[in-house]
Design an enzyme around this catalytic site. Structure first.
Site: not given
Ligand code: 5GP
Ligand code: ZN
Length: 106
Positions: A30, A98
């Protein structure tokens, strides 16, 4: 999808490290981590969110969890959280499905 940031990463139109890649998924870090380890498991198929999961996508959805489990094991994470934000009101910001893998361990 042309204007999807995650599709661009998957197609390598935007550079980014893949921690894992297989026929159906990739794993990336991320960009704005909210935990010591914060990874994103993305299906290669553009599915905007859980809401748009179709008949036949069960395999992809299940596969994402298996990929997260295997990677957590490989990284030696003692414990972790798996999270999917669903819809704008569910905190979803990027509309390409996701799975977040979050851990206080690194
Ligand atoms: P959502 O809120 O949609 O469940 O999560 C989207 C996540 O994607 C956020 O945690 C955000 O930090 C991350 N993110 C947004 N843009 C990018 C990007 O361009 N690259 C990567 N690797 N992560 C991103
Ligand atoms: Zn996409």
């Amino acid at each position: 999808m042309d204007d999807c940031i995650f599709c661009k990463i998957i197609k390598k139109e935007i550079s980014g490290e893949f921690l894992h890649e297989d026929e159906h998924s990739i794993v990336i870090k991320d960009l704005y981590p909210k935990a010591k380890t914060h990874l994103l498991i993305l299906p290669k198929k553009h599915i905007p969110s859980v809401i748009e999961l179709e008949e036949g996508d069960e395999k992809i959805a299940g596969h994402m969890i298996k990929v997260a489990k295997d990677l957590a094991e490989k990284l030696g994470l003692k414990g972790y959280k798996l999270q999917i934000n669903v819809g704008k009101d569910g905190g979803q910001e990027v509309f390409h499905l996701h799975l977040h893998l979050l851990s206080t361990f690194a």
